[in-house]
Enzyme design. Structure first.
Site, PDB file in Angstrom:
ATOM      1  N   SER A   1       0.441   3.056   4.222  1.00  0.00           N
ATOM      2  CA  SER A   1       1.382   4.123   4.974  1.00  0.00           C
ATOM      3  C   SER A   1       1.107   5.298   4.875  1.00  0.00           C
ATOM      4  CB  SER A   1       2.672   3.610   4.164  1.00  0.00           C
ATOM      5  OG  SER A   1       2.714   3.990   2.754  1.00  0.00           O
TER       6      SER A   1
ATOM      7  N   SER B   1      -1.476   2.085   0.017  1.00  0.00           N
ATOM      8  CA  SER B   1      -1.165   2.984   0.736  1.00  0.00           C
ATOM      9  C   SER B   1      -1.733   4.414   0.917  1.00  0.00           C
ATOM     10  CB  SER B   1       0.159   3.287   0.794  1.00  0.00           C
ATOM     11  OG  SER B   1       1.202   2.126   1.419  1.00  0.00           O
TER      12      SER B   1
ATOM     13  N   LYS C   1       2.585  14.208   2.196  1.00  0.00           N
ATOM     14  CA  LYS C   1       3.406  12.955   2.953  1.00  0.00           C
ATOM     15  C   LYS C   1       4.703  13.159   2.977  1.00  0.00           C
ATOM     16  CE  LYS C   1       3.237   7.849   2.724  1.00  0.00           C
ATOM     17  NZ  LYS C   1       2.882   6.600   1.947  1.00  0.00           N
TER      18      LYS C   1
END
Length: 459
Positions: free
Chosen positions: A154, A178, A79
């Site tokens: 996210s 997330s 990420k």
């Protein structure tokens, strides 16, 4: 025949060991998959096929020399907000300067040390504060199951990359859902570990990094590496000897709670409810005791959490120049601006609700070995929206099943439960007692066995 790009980490490591596949050809297959799908999905940031090829060649050499590393040659993504040396960390927003990171953050360091072939970083929304693939910096990320739908966030790009077959291993972060929300909406296994189980830098209350994979066995192999100690995280747990690969478990005699009402937020849609109830019945048929788990979140808790996080966001955004503020995603700017005039007392009371949620969650889950619930009360939503409601005045109504585990330090995993009539994934959430990360992964593996068959991944 299964496409090489769709093989699990477990299968790849076995194939490398017997010489039937090499990291070089697997990396080329994943690169081909990315080049075919990425123009429409837009899941990646800092994509580096050249660097991946170099890493794959080095891995091939270690396998031939009989000196492989634990995850040697397995393709992975990381990420965007997890620093990797030499790559800028925009945090999903166009308002930040692009300054290359000087070193790998702990999760990236562990995966690199384990021999993973890092293909790219993955996209996220501004400051990681949306359950969406919408960003002012990254192109709009879409869900591989339906390009008109959102992958969630996210960890948006990680969810899309995992479902699309950009290799088997992906790492996300989670401070309110997330990891689990995009995992649920993209059909993946997504583990939010116990707070501190995976060292992370910078650390913050409730923030965790964890695996996003297509199955529990691959997630366990990632956790074996990710959970190794790193002194940079002063909030991490002491190292613990956990047999991460011992996933088989008999559910007979387990006491499971079934929570279908979080107490506040969006109501659970009928198709989601039916899928979670079906999972509970399957566990009961296998010998577990399943009982209703009472709701415990209140409006005061959710609104207090909203107050605190708005003010925290404004503390960052409010320091920017007007020109930079104008670059922030309008939804995030409008939401954060709501914290601008909050009194110190109100922010303090809002932060106190994190402890209130913690206490309520631990008390409600205490009678049970594990609690079953939806990951989200609704299936995925339009790709262009910031959330299922798309209202910055009501930002958290869809995270009421996920956020409590962040506040309570409990491990919680999303695992694919089934599809809606329209073909969208539904996530089953399994939450365990504090620090029982292995137990949660074992439950995910048990559900995979009860569910039967392979997930029909989108092509």
């Amino acid at each position: 025949m299964t496409d090489i790009a769709d093989l699990s980490a477990v299968a790849l490591l076995a194939a490398y060991a017997d010489g039937s596949l090499s990291p070089v050809e697997v990396t080329e297959a994943v690169i081909a998959r990315i080049e075919a799908r990425e123009p429409e999905l837009r899941a990646l940031y800092a994509y580096d096929p050249a660097g991946a090829r170099v890493a794959a060649k080095a891995s091939e050499g270690r396998w031939r020399a009989g000196q492989p590393l634990p995850l040697d040659g397995v393709p992975c993504t990381i990420k965007e907000n997890i620093a990797t040396r030499g790559v800028a960390v925009p945090l999903g927003t166009a308002a930040r300067d692009l300054v290359p990171a000087t070193e790998d953050a702990p999760p990236a360091a562990r995966l690199r040390e384990a021999g993973c072939v890092i293909l790219a970083k993955t996209t996220m929304p501004d400051y990681g504060m949306l359950s969406s693939g919408l960003s002012s910096f990254h192109p709009l990320t879409r869900n591989p199951w339906d390009l008109s739908k959102n992958p969630g966030g996210s960890s948006a790009g990680a969810g899309a990359a995992g479902a699309a077959g950009y290799g088997p291993l992906h790492v996300g972060t989670d401070i309110g859902g997330s990891i689990r929300l995009p995992a649920g909406w993209c059909g993946l296994v997504g583990l939010k570990p116990s707070f501190g189980r995976v060292p992370i830098d910078p650390s913050y209350y409730g923030r965790a990094a964890g695996p996003m994979t297509r199955n529990a066995a691959d997630a366990a192999r990632m956790m074996r590496e990710l959970s190794k100690p790193d002194a940079r995280d002063g909030m991490s747990l002491p190292p613990q000897d956990i047999d991460w690969l011992a996933l088989e478990m008999d559910v007979k005699g387990l006491r499971l709670g079934l929570q279908l009402d979080a107490g506040i937020g969006l109501p659970v849609e009928p198709e989601v409810r039916a899928a979670i109830e079906a999972a509970a019945k399957a566990f009961a048929a296998a010998g577990a005791s399943v009982e209703p788990a009472a709701p415990f979140l209140t409006r005061e808790m959710l609104d207090g959490l909203d107050d605190f996080w708005r003010q925290r966001a404004w503390a960052d955004i409010g320091r920017l120049s007007e020109a930079r503020q104008a670059k922030v995603l309008p939804y995030i700017y409008a939401w954060a601006q709501g914290g601008r005039a909050l009194s110190g007392e109100r922010v303090y009371r809002g932060m106190s609700q994190m402890l209130a949620i913690r206490d309520a969650a631990l008390k409600a889950s205490a009678p049970f070995d594990f609690v079953l619930s939806p990951v989200s009360p609704v299936p995925s939503f339009a790709a262009e929206l910031a959330s299922p409601i798309h209202d910055p005045q009501r930002p958290f109504e869809h995270i009421c099943f996920t956020v409590a585990a962040n506040m309570s330090d409990q491990p919680s995993v999303s695992v694919h439960a089934g599809l809606t009539a329209g073909g969208l994934p539904i996530g089953l959430q399994i939450t365990g007692r504090r620090f029982d990360d292995l137990g949660v992964l074992r439950m995910a593996r048990a559900w995979e066995s009860l569910r039967g068959g392979e997930v029909p991944w989108p092509r």
